[in-house]
Write a protein that holds these residues in place. Structure first.
Motif, PDB file in Angstrom:
ATOM      1  N   LEU A   1       0.827  -1.212   0.000  1.00 38.56           N
ATOM      2  CA  LEU A   1       0.000   0.000   0.000  1.00 38.56           C
ATOM      3  C   LEU A   1       0.862   1.263   0.000  1.00 38.56           C
ATOM      4  N   GLN A   2       2.052   1.182   0.571  1.00 39.13           N
ATOM      5  CA  GLN A   2       2.935   2.343   0.642  1.00 39.13           C
ATOM      6  C   GLN A   2       3.822   2.488  -0.598  1.00 39.13           C
ATOM      7  N   SER A   3       4.011   1.406  -1.304  1.00 36.49           N
ATOM      8  CA  SER A   3       4.972   1.418  -2.416  1.00 36.49           C
ATOM      9  C   SER A   3       4.415   2.137  -3.639  1.00 36.49           C
ATOM     10  N   THR A   4       5.325   2.712  -4.420  1.00 34.92           N
ATOM     11  CA  THR A   4       4.952   3.381  -5.662  1.00 34.92           C
ATOM     12  C   THR A   4       5.542   2.635  -6.841  1.00 34.92           C
ATOM     13  N   ASN A   5       4.863   2.703  -7.983  1.00 36.28           N
ATOM     14  CA  ASN A   5       5.430   2.111  -9.188  1.00 36.28           C
ATOM     15  C   ASN A   5       6.427   3.097  -9.801  1.00 36.28           C
ATOM     16  N   TYR A   6       6.943   2.785 -10.975  1.00 34.96           N
ATOM     17  CA  TYR A   6       7.986   3.627 -11.556  1.00 34.96           C
ATOM     18  C   TYR A   6       7.455   4.965 -12.082  1.00 34.96           C
ATOM     19  N   ASN A   7       6.138   5.132 -12.102  1.00 31.53           N
ATOM     20  CA  ASN A   7       5.542   6.427 -12.426  1.00 31.53           C
ATOM     21  C   ASN A   7       5.243   7.237 -11.169  1.00 31.53           C
ATOM     22  N   GLY A   8       5.589   6.680 -10.020  1.00 31.93           N
ATOM     23  CA  GLY A   8       5.378   7.380  -8.759  1.00 31.93           C
ATOM     24  C   GLY A   8       3.990   7.239  -8.177  1.00 31.93           C
ATOM     25  N   HIS A   9       3.218   6.235  -8.628  1.00 37.23           N
ATOM     26  CA  HIS A   9       1.843   6.087  -8.171  1.00 37.23           C
ATOM     27  C   HIS A   9       1.698   4.938  -7.178  1.00 37.23           C
ATOM     28  N   THR A  10       0.988   5.214  -6.092  1.00 39.92           N
ATOM     29  CA  THR A  10       0.601   4.158  -5.170  1.00 39.92           C
ATOM     30  C   THR A  10      -0.654   3.481  -5.712  1.00 39.92           C
ATOM     31  N   CYS A  11      -1.077   2.409  -5.038  1.00 38.56           N
ATOM     32  CA  CYS A  11      -2.324   1.755  -5.443  1.00 38.56           C
ATOM     33  C   CYS A  11      -3.501   2.727  -5.324  1.00 38.56           C
ATOM     34  N   LEU A  12      -3.486   3.551  -4.282  1.00 37.56           N
ATOM     35  CA  LEU A  12      -4.556   4.531  -4.101  1.00 37.56           C
ATOM     36  C   LEU A  12      -4.556   5.571  -5.216  1.00 37.56           C
ATOM     37  N   HIS A  13      -3.371   6.001  -5.635  1.00 37.03           N
ATOM     38  CA  HIS A  13      -3.296   6.947  -6.755  1.00 37.03           C
ATOM     39  C   HIS A  13      -3.936   6.346  -8.009  1.00 37.03           C
ATOM     40  N   LEU A  14      -3.606   5.094  -8.310  1.00 42.74           N
ATOM     41  CA  LEU A  14      -4.123   4.459  -9.526  1.00 42.74           C
ATOM     42  C   LEU A  14      -5.638   4.315  -9.468  1.00 42.74           C
ATOM     43  N   ALA A  15      -6.156   3.894  -8.311  1.00 43.80           N
ATOM     44  CA  ALA A  15      -7.612   3.759  -8.177  1.00 43.80           C
ATOM     45  C   ALA A  15      -8.285   5.120  -8.314  1.00 43.80           C
ATOM     46  N   SER A  16      -7.641   6.170  -7.810  1.00 48.21           N
ATOM     47  CA  SER A  16      -8.204   7.527  -7.905  1.00 48.21           C
ATOM     48  C   SER A  16      -8.179   8.025  -9.340  1.00 48.21           C
ATOM     49  N   ILE A  17      -7.064   7.810 -10.020  1.00 48.70           N
ATOM     50  CA  ILE A  17      -6.922   8.268 -11.404  1.00 48.70           C
ATOM     51  C   ILE A  17      -8.015   7.677 -12.288  1.00 48.70           C
ATOM     52  N   HIS A  18      -8.347   6.413 -12.036  1.00 51.89           N
ATOM     53  CA  HIS A  18      -9.345   5.745 -12.874  1.00 51.89           C
ATOM     54  C   HIS A  18     -10.762   5.852 -12.297  1.00 51.89           C
ATOM     55  N   GLY A  19     -10.888   6.531 -11.170  1.00 55.17           N
ATOM     56  CA  GLY A  19     -12.223   6.798 -10.627  1.00 55.17           C
ATOM     57  C   GLY A  19     -12.920   5.610 -10.009  1.00 55.17           C
ATOM     58  N   TYR A  20     -12.174   4.664  -9.463  1.00 55.42           N
ATOM     59  CA  TYR A  20     -12.794   3.492  -8.836  1.00 55.42           C
ATOM     60  C   TYR A  20     -13.036   3.789  -7.356  1.00 55.42           C
ATOM     61  N   LEU A  21     -14.179   4.381  -7.060  1.00 55.91           N
ATOM     62  CA  LEU A  21     -14.469   4.885  -5.720  1.00 55.91           C
ATOM     63  C   LEU A  21     -14.497   3.779  -4.668  1.00 55.91           C
ATOM     64  N   ALA A  22     -15.094   2.641  -4.998  1.00 58.60           N
ATOM     65  CA  ALA A  22     -15.187   1.549  -4.031  1.00 58.60           C
ATOM     66  C   ALA A  22     -13.798   1.055  -3.643  1.00 58.60           C
ATOM     67  N   ILE A  23     -12.905   0.982  -4.613  1.00 53.02           N
ATOM     68  CA  ILE A  23     -11.549   0.521  -4.328  1.00 53.02           C
ATOM     69  C   ILE A  23     -10.806   1.563  -3.503  1.00 53.02           C
ATOM     70  N   VAL A  24     -10.997   2.842  -3.816  1.00 50.36           N
ATOM     71  CA  VAL A  24     -10.367   3.910  -3.025  1.00 50.36           C
ATOM     72  C   VAL A  24     -10.777   3.793  -1.567  1.00 50.36           C
ATOM     73  N   GLU A  25     -12.063   3.655  -1.328  1.00 45.69           N
ATOM     74  CA  GLU A  25     -12.558   3.557   0.052  1.00 45.69           C
ATOM     75  C   GLU A  25     -12.020   2.319   0.749  1.00 45.69           C
ATOM     76  N   HIS A  26     -11.954   1.207   0.014  1.00 45.54           N
ATOM     77  CA  HIS A  26     -11.458  -0.050   0.582  1.00 45.54           C
ATOM     78  C   HIS A  26      -9.982   0.074   0.957  1.00 45.54           C
ATOM     79  N   LEU A  27      -9.182   0.678   0.099  1.00 51.24           N
ATOM     80  CA  LEU A  27      -7.751   0.812   0.371  1.00 51.24           C
ATOM     81  C   LEU A  27      -7.496   1.688   1.598  1.00 51.24           C
ATOM     82  N   VAL A  28      -8.251   2.776   1.704  1.00 48.02           N
ATOM     83  CA  VAL A  28      -8.087   3.662   2.867  1.00 48.02           C
ATOM     84  C   VAL A  28      -8.467   2.927   4.151  1.00 48.02           C
ATOM     85  N   SER A  29      -9.516   2.108   4.083  1.00 46.87           N
ATOM     86  CA  SER A  29      -9.938   1.355   5.268  1.00 46.87           C
ATOM     87  C   SER A  29      -8.883   0.353   5.709  1.00 46.87           C
ATOM     88  N   LEU A  30      -8.036  -0.054   4.774  1.00 50.13           N
ATOM     89  CA  LEU A  30      -6.976  -1.021   5.081  1.00 50.13           C
ATOM     90  C   LEU A  30      -5.690  -0.347   5.552  1.00 50.13           C
TER      91      LEU A  30
END
Length: 321
Positions: free
Chosen positions: A183-212
């Motif tokens: 959850l803390q790691s970034t890919n080579y574009n500098g994005h965390t899993c939360l960033h990627l879910a936010s960029i693509h607008g997956y609200l349920a995944i964003v909420e789930h990741l924050v809860s974790l």
């Protein structure tokens, strides 16, 4: 061991001429997500032989024999670095894949083998959206922190795809310490899993990741944008509202000093501006003066008749002023 059982198959010559095995297996989704399946680089005869073997293979009970078991298929690797397990997952041979995992139980080097694109079998199970295979691989000991050639862990890929089933399995069967690290790691574009879910607008995944335990205020290492900054850039009011409910800091600034509210200036969606304006500190609401405006307000140090240099040399001779 695995044995190939030859079975007669009726083939329609006309259908065979219209569509070759190579065309039949080129599913648009699979090839797009796989980036490079390696199939295009194979000769036609080698490709058709591989397809034939995959279709004809059947699982036979393993006979116990004295001495160490002979498993030559574990040593076979394609020119793209794919093992037998990679190929079984790519072609979605579920029964075969599960049997391979069972037989190599404990062999973590084989289970975590990475192909030329640095993809493990776990990456491919996520890409091909096979949650049962993903779960089995995790239970067998596959490492969820390994990265592909773009720096993505399997969870990064699941978040980018918006695959709730994949995200659910990966977060449920990961060890706690592994999950927090991913959850803390970034890919080579500098994005965390939360960033990627936010960029693509997956609200349920964003909420789930924050809860974790995902950091809702994590900043991209290149420019310091948070998920809230990204939501403003994408003009997604629903995502802005969700991030605010999840505790996003509206006063967090990018490395250039911009708050999320300041990014709303000049954009059409006034709803987002109103949402953030009520919460943002006053000194972070006005846009900072641009360098161009500052330079225009500053008078030039030199007049038009003054030269900046008095030591000009032309042809070896100093220019007389």
């Amino acid at each position: 061991m695995f044995h190939a059982l030859m079975q007669p198959q009726e083939e329609n010559p006309q259908e065979q001429e219209m569509e070759s095995p190579r065309d039949g297996l080129k599913k648009e989704r699979l090839l797009d997500d796989r980036h490079d399946s390696g199939l295009d680089s194979m000769k036609d005869e080698d490709y058709e032989l591989m397809v034939k073997e995959l279709k004809e293979i059947r699982i036979q009970p393993q006979e116990e024999q004295p001495g160490p078991p002979q498993e030559p298929w574990k040593q076979q690797v394609t020119e793209d670095g794919d093992t037998f397990l990679h190929l079984a997952i790519i072609h979605e041979e579920k029964t075969l894949t599960l049997e391979v995992i069972r037989q190599v139980a404990g062999d973590l080097a084989f289970l975590n083998a990475q192909n030329n694109l640095q993809q493990t079998p776990l990456h491919l199970a996520v890409i091909t959206k096979q949650p049962e295979i993903t779960e089995t691989l995790l239970k067998a000991g596959c490492d969820p922190e390994l990265r592909d050639f773009q720096g993505n862990t399997p969870l990064h890929l699941a978040c980018e795809q918006g695959c709730l089933a994949g995200v659910g399995v990966l977060t449920q069967y990961c060890q706690t310490q592994d999950l927090l690290s991913v959850l803390q790691s970034t890919n080579y574009n500098g994005h965390t899993c939360l960033h990627l879910a936010s960029i693509h607008g997956y609200l349920a995944i964003v909420e789930h990741l924050v809860s974790l335990g995902a950091d809702v205020n994590a900043q991209e290492p290149c420019n310091g944008r948070t998920a809230l900054h990204l939501a403003v850039d994408l003009q997604n009011p629903e995502l802005v509202s969700l991030l605010l409910r999840c505790g996003a800091d509206v006063n967090k600034v990018t490395y250039q000093g911009y708050s999320a509210y300041q990014l709303t200036w000049g954009r059409e969606n006034t709803t987002i501006q109103k949402q953030l304006g009520q919460l943002t500190m006053e000194n972070l609401q006005m846009l900072p003066e641009s360098e161009d405006e500052e330079s225009n307000d500053t008078e030039s140090e030199f007049t038009e008749d003054e030269l900046l240099y008095d030591d000009c040399v032309i042809g070896g001779q100093r220019l007389a002023l």
